[in-house]
Design a protein around this motif. Structure first.
Motif, PDB file in Angstrom:
ATOM      1  N   HIS A   1     -18.931 -34.073 -72.691  1.00 29.19           N
ATOM      2  CA  HIS A   1     -19.951 -34.292 -71.669  1.00 29.19           C
ATOM      3  C   HIS A   1     -21.333 -33.738 -72.000  1.00 29.19           C
ATOM      4  CE1 HIS A   1     -18.509 -30.216 -70.984  1.00 29.19           C
ATOM      5  NE2 HIS A   1     -19.648 -29.968 -70.380  1.00 29.19           N
ATOM      6  N   THR A   2     -21.445 -32.830 -72.978  1.00 30.96           N
ATOM      7  CA  THR A   2     -22.714 -32.137 -73.209  1.00 30.96           C
ATOM      8  C   THR A   2     -23.754 -33.056 -73.845  1.00 30.96           C
ATOM      9  OG1 THR A   2     -21.616 -29.999 -73.422  1.00 30.96           O
ATOM     10  CG2 THR A   2     -23.809 -30.205 -74.414  1.00 30.96           C
ATOM     11  N   GLU A   3     -24.958 -33.033 -73.284  1.00 30.89           N
ATOM     12  CA  GLU A   3     -26.102 -33.758 -73.843  1.00 30.89           C
ATOM     13  C   GLU A   3     -27.059 -32.765 -74.488  1.00 30.89           C
ATOM     14  OE1 GLU A   3     -27.659 -37.364 -71.531  1.00 30.89           O
ATOM     15  OE2 GLU A   3     -27.005 -35.984 -69.953  1.00 30.89           O
ATOM     16  N   TYR A   4     -27.595 -33.116 -75.648  1.00 28.19           N
ATOM     17  CA  TYR A   4     -28.532 -32.247 -76.341  1.00 28.19           C
ATOM     18  C   TYR A   4     -29.985 -32.653 -76.119  1.00 28.19           C
ATOM     19  CZ  TYR A   4     -24.184 -30.822 -78.492  1.00 28.19           C
ATOM     20  OH  TYR A   4     -22.897 -30.376 -78.690  1.00 28.19           O
ATOM     21  N   PHE A   5     -30.197 -33.882 -75.656  1.00 31.89           N
ATOM     22  CA  PHE A   5     -31.541 -34.359 -75.325  1.00 31.89           C
ATOM     23  C   PHE A   5     -31.358 -35.655 -74.535  1.00 31.89           C
ATOM     24  CE2 PHE A   5     -30.380 -35.900 -79.530  1.00 31.89           C
ATOM     25  CZ  PHE A   5     -30.616 -37.275 -79.439  1.00 31.89           C
ATOM     26  N   PRO A   6     -32.388 -36.137 -73.841  1.00 23.94           N
ATOM     27  CA  PRO A   6     -32.246 -37.376 -73.070  1.00 23.94           C
ATOM     28  C   PRO A   6     -31.838 -38.556 -73.956  1.00 23.94           C
ATOM     29  CG  PRO A   6     -34.226 -36.209 -72.421  1.00 23.94           C
ATOM     30  CD  PRO A   6     -33.703 -35.490 -73.632  1.00 23.94           C
ATOM     31  N   GLY A   7     -30.832 -39.280 -73.499  1.00 18.80           N
ATOM     32  CA  GLY A   7     -30.356 -40.445 -74.258  1.00 18.80           C
ATOM     33  C   GLY A   7     -29.370 -40.111 -75.352  1.00 18.80           C
ATOM     34  N   ASP A   8     -28.937 -38.873 -75.431  1.00 18.24           N
ATOM     35  CA  ASP A   8     -28.069 -38.400 -76.523  1.00 18.24           C
ATOM     36  C   ASP A   8     -26.693 -39.081 -76.518  1.00 18.24           C
ATOM     37  OD1 ASP A   8     -27.197 -36.727 -78.651  1.00 18.24           O
ATOM     38  OD2 ASP A   8     -26.230 -35.407 -77.186  1.00 18.24           O
ATOM     39  N   VAL A   9     -26.169 -39.332 -77.728  1.00 22.78           N
ATOM     40  CA  VAL A   9     -24.809 -39.877 -77.877  1.00 22.78           C
ATOM     41  C   VAL A   9     -24.018 -39.086 -78.913  1.00 22.78           C
ATOM     42  CG1 VAL A   9     -25.455 -42.230 -77.189  1.00 22.78           C
ATOM     43  CG2 VAL A   9     -25.545 -41.588 -79.623  1.00 22.78           C
ATOM     44  N   THR A  10     -24.492 -37.887 -79.278  1.00 25.20           N
ATOM     45  CA  THR A  10     -23.913 -37.139 -80.393  1.00 25.20           C
ATOM     46  C   THR A  10     -22.405 -36.948 -80.259  1.00 25.20           C
ATOM     47  OG1 THR A  10     -25.988 -35.948 -80.769  1.00 25.20           O
ATOM     48  CG2 THR A  10     -23.983 -34.964 -81.663  1.00 25.20           C
ATOM     49  N   ASN A  11     -21.964 -36.434 -79.122  1.00 26.67           N
ATOM     50  CA  ASN A  11     -20.541 -36.126 -79.009  1.00 26.67           C
ATOM     51  C   ASN A  11     -19.676 -37.383 -78.933  1.00 26.67           C
ATOM     52  OD1 ASN A  11     -21.214 -33.495 -79.198  1.00 26.67           O
ATOM     53  ND2 ASN A  11     -20.444 -32.854 -77.212  1.00 26.67           N
ATOM     54  N   GLY A  12     -20.233 -38.484 -78.467  1.00 30.72           N
ATOM     55  CA  GLY A  12     -19.509 -39.752 -78.532  1.00 30.72           C
ATOM     56  C   GLY A  12     -19.348 -40.221 -79.968  1.00 30.72           C
ATOM     57  N   ALA A  13     -20.433 -40.095 -80.751  1.00 33.05           N
ATOM     58  CA  ALA A  13     -20.382 -40.500 -82.158  1.00 33.05           C
ATOM     59  C   ALA A  13     -19.423 -39.623 -82.949  1.00 33.05           C
ATOM     60  CB  ALA A  13     -21.783 -40.451 -82.763  1.00 33.05           C
ATOM     61  N   ASN A  14     -19.447 -38.325 -82.685  1.00 36.10           N
ATOM     62  CA  ASN A  14     -18.533 -37.399 -83.350  1.00 36.10           C
ATOM     63  C   ASN A  14     -17.082 -37.787 -83.053  1.00 36.10           C
ATOM     64  OD1 ASN A  14     -17.138 -35.173 -84.388  1.00 36.10           O
ATOM     65  ND2 ASN A  14     -17.735 -33.825 -82.721  1.00 36.10           N
ATOM     66  N   TYR A  15     -16.783 -37.982 -81.790  1.00 32.02           N
ATOM     67  CA  TYR A  15     -15.429 -38.321 -81.377  1.00 32.02           C
ATOM     68  C   TYR A  15     -14.959 -39.619 -82.029  1.00 32.02           C
ATOM     69  CZ  TYR A  15     -11.577 -39.422 -78.168  1.00 32.02           C
ATOM     70  OH  TYR A  15     -10.360 -39.733 -77.634  1.00 32.02           O
ATOM     71  N   ASP A  16     -15.853 -40.578 -82.145  1.00 28.94           N
ATOM     72  CA  ASP A  16     -15.484 -41.889 -82.678  1.00 28.94           C
ATOM     73  C   ASP A  16     -15.223 -41.847 -84.173  1.00 28.94           C
ATOM     74  OD1 ASP A  16     -15.066 -44.658 -82.831  1.00 28.94           O
ATOM     75  OD2 ASP A  16     -17.199 -45.092 -83.073  1.00 28.94           O
ATOM     76  N   HIS A  17     -16.166 -41.339 -84.940  1.00 27.61           N
ATOM     77  CA  HIS A  17     -16.080 -41.554 -86.383  1.00 27.61           C
ATOM     78  C   HIS A  17     -15.163 -40.556 -87.088  1.00 27.61           C
ATOM     79  CE1 HIS A  17     -18.294 -38.465 -88.766  1.00 27.61           C
ATOM     80  NE2 HIS A  17     -18.803 -38.148 -87.594  1.00 27.61           N
ATOM     81  N   ALA A  18     -14.962 -39.356 -86.521  1.00 27.83           N
ATOM     82  CA  ALA A  18     -14.159 -38.358 -87.225  1.00 27.83           C
ATOM     83  C   ALA A  18     -12.772 -38.180 -86.640  1.00 27.83           C
ATOM     84  CB  ALA A  18     -14.900 -37.021 -87.260  1.00 27.83           C
ATOM     85  N   GLY A  19     -12.419 -38.989 -85.642  1.00 29.20           N
ATOM     86  CA  GLY A  19     -11.055 -38.940 -85.129  1.00 29.20           C
ATOM     87  C   GLY A  19     -10.028 -39.320 -86.173  1.00 29.20           C
ATOM     88  N   PHE A  20     -10.485 -39.987 -87.216  1.00 26.81           N
ATOM     89  CA  PHE A  20      -9.629 -40.355 -88.345  1.00 26.81           C
ATOM     90  C   PHE A  20      -8.915 -39.138 -88.924  1.00 26.81           C
ATOM     91  CE2 PHE A  20      -9.114 -40.908 -92.936  1.00 26.81           C
ATOM     92  CZ  PHE A  20      -8.490 -42.144 -93.032  1.00 26.81           C
ATOM     93  N   VAL A  21      -9.564 -37.982 -88.841  1.00 28.48           N
ATOM     94  CA  VAL A  21      -8.977 -36.772 -89.426  1.00 28.48           C
ATOM     95  C   VAL A  21      -7.643 -36.444 -88.771  1.00 28.48           C
ATOM     96  CG1 VAL A  21      -9.243 -34.273 -89.646  1.00 28.48           C
ATOM     97  CG2 VAL A  21     -11.160 -35.779 -90.192  1.00 28.48           C
ATOM     98  N   THR A  22      -7.636 -36.358 -87.458  1.00 29.23           N
ATOM     99  CA  THR A  22      -6.427 -35.917 -86.757  1.00 29.23           C
ATOM    100  C   THR A  22      -5.369 -37.000 -86.694  1.00 29.23           C
ATOM    101  OG1 THR A  22      -7.585 -36.401 -84.693  1.00 29.23           O
ATOM    102  CG2 THR A  22      -7.491 -34.110 -85.385  1.00 29.23           C
ATOM    103  N   THR A  23      -5.763 -38.256 -86.726  1.00 26.65           N
ATOM    104  CA  THR A  23      -4.769 -39.338 -86.667  1.00 26.65           C
ATOM    105  C   THR A  23      -4.337 -39.805 -88.056  1.00 26.65           C
ATOM    106  OG1 THR A  23      -6.428 -41.105 -86.602  1.00 26.65           O
ATOM    107  CG2 THR A  23      -5.782 -40.129 -84.501  1.00 26.65           C
TER     108      THR A  23
END
Length: 410
Positions: free
Chosen positions: A165-187
């Protein structure tokens, strides 16, 4: 003379490769983070380490439990281990468990470091791409006044700083991008090219078990970026899918991701699943959660179950996909290993959820017990590129793409 063949043994260099695919085969879309050579290899290393821990180290932990830990407990206490918490505390003193646990925690922290760095270094560019796809689109409904529940705000889920849920600036998508592209590690690829094997599995289960079901309105609660949601929208293109989540970055990213993948019958709404009063009674044919119940406090889970009862129409379905519940048939060792996430991976509600009688909780929410349904699903992926969870005998107690379904036909 030809040497006789022999079966592969653990760590045998001649054994056939059975690890994750290369990260480069992962599916990409318009807002997927760009990755350098080093970032790719860091993710590959971590996925390989997770696979190694599951396939090569966990069996040694089990052997240590059976040969050292359980006998030592019996000798010291004059009785066998009596529940999973005793098993976990006894395992804590054994070097095999200590090694596995430390390495598993390290891979989780390193996965977040790797994923976050890749997303953070290009966060403004990613936000601009997402804005270009979503700005002015009524299918993104954000609520700046929404209070983030404490069971979310107080936890860095899966060791992800700031959680979803955390935003770092207006319009931020950082944590969504992190969750999407690096989930490959755990799965380790077990969720497929677009990390949507869970959603594909649910679609397969519904088509097999409810072949005449034709939903027009679908709700996914806690859908984050839409990994498990989009397969539902793709399978039923005549339906409208609503994804609800409390996290602004994942919702922005989710709609941008959906549009770039050509999925148009979906909207992303910022709201708490505990209060969906914006929707009228009986608004949906299908209410879904996927690996979400374990993120909730007990009061929150009960509120969400009650809301799902109110929102589903007569004849509709509610489905919850989760890791297996603890049962009398499940060994204390397995229960203790499955509890690892609750104590060491920032999943504080995991243990409580998996010991509960979910049938009783569904009944408490207002569903008829004789309408409750159960099932099992396995991640559905492209077998030419990714390993198939149903055929993979490796068990790492919490990461495998094999889940149970509890639901109801309303």
């Amino acid at each position: 003379m030809t040497a006789p063949s022999r079966p592969p043994v653990p760590n045998d260099p001649s054994a056939e490769y059975d690890g994750p695919p290369d990260y480069r085969v992962i599916g990409r879309h318009a807002v997927f983070p760009e990755t350098s050579h080093d970032e790719i290899e860091r993710i590959n290393y971590l996925a390989q380490m997770n696979r190694h821990l599951a396939a090569r180290v966990v069996p040694g932990v089990r052997q240590a439990y059976e040969m050292r830990v359980a006998p030592a407990f019996q000798a010291a206490n004059g009785r066998p281990i009596g529940h999973r918490h005793e098993a976990r505390k006894a395992l804590l003193a054994d070097p095999a468990f200590q090694t596995w646990s430390a390495l598993r925690r390290a891979t989780m922290e390193q996965r977040q470091q790797a994923g976050r760095w890749t997303a953070l270094r290009q966060n403004e560019a990613l936000a601009a791409k997402a804005a270009a796809l979503t700005e002015g689109d009524p299918r993104l409904e954000l609520d700046p006044a929404l209070a983030i529940p404490r069971y979310v705000s107080a936890v860095d889920h899966h060791c992800m700083p700031g959680s979803y849920h955390t935003e770092y600036f207006p319009g931020d998508v950082t944590n969504g991008a992190n969750y999407d592209h690096a989930g490959f590690v755990t799965t380790g690829g077990l969720l497929g090219k677009y990390v949507d094997g869970g959603g594909q599995a649910v679609v397969k289960w519904v088509r097999k078990n409810l072949p005449d079901f034709r939903p027009r309105k679908i709700l996914e609660i806690g859908g984050t970026v839409g990994h498990s949601s989009l397969p539902l929208a793709q399978a039923f293109p005549e339906a409208e899918l609503t994804v609800v989540d409390v996290g602004t970055p994942v919702l922005r990213y989710g709609l941008a991701r959906a549009k770039s993948l050509g999925v148009d019958n979906v909207r992303f709404v910022q709201a708490s699943g505990e209060d969906l009063s914006r929707f009228a009674d009986g608004s949906f044919d299908w209410v879904q959660t996927t690996m979400f119940l374990h993120e909730l406090s007990l009061p929150a889970m009960r509120n969400i179950l009650r809301e799902s009862r109110r929102l589903v129409r007569d004849g509709g379905i509610v489905l919850h996909v989760e890791q297996p519940q603890y049962t009398p048939e499940m060994s204390w060792f397995e229960q203790a290993m499955r509890d690892w996430d609750a104590f060491y991976n920032a999943e504080p509600f995991w243990s409580r959820l998996h010991e509960m009688d979910l049938d009783a909780e569904m009944e408490r929410a207002g569903f008829a017990r004789d309408r409750i349904i159960h099932g099992a699903v396995f991640g559905v992926v492209d077998r030419d590129l990714f390993p198939d969870a149903q055929e993979d005998e490796t068990e790492d107690y919490g990461r495998k793409a094999a889940w149970e379904v509890i639901g109801v036909v309303a």
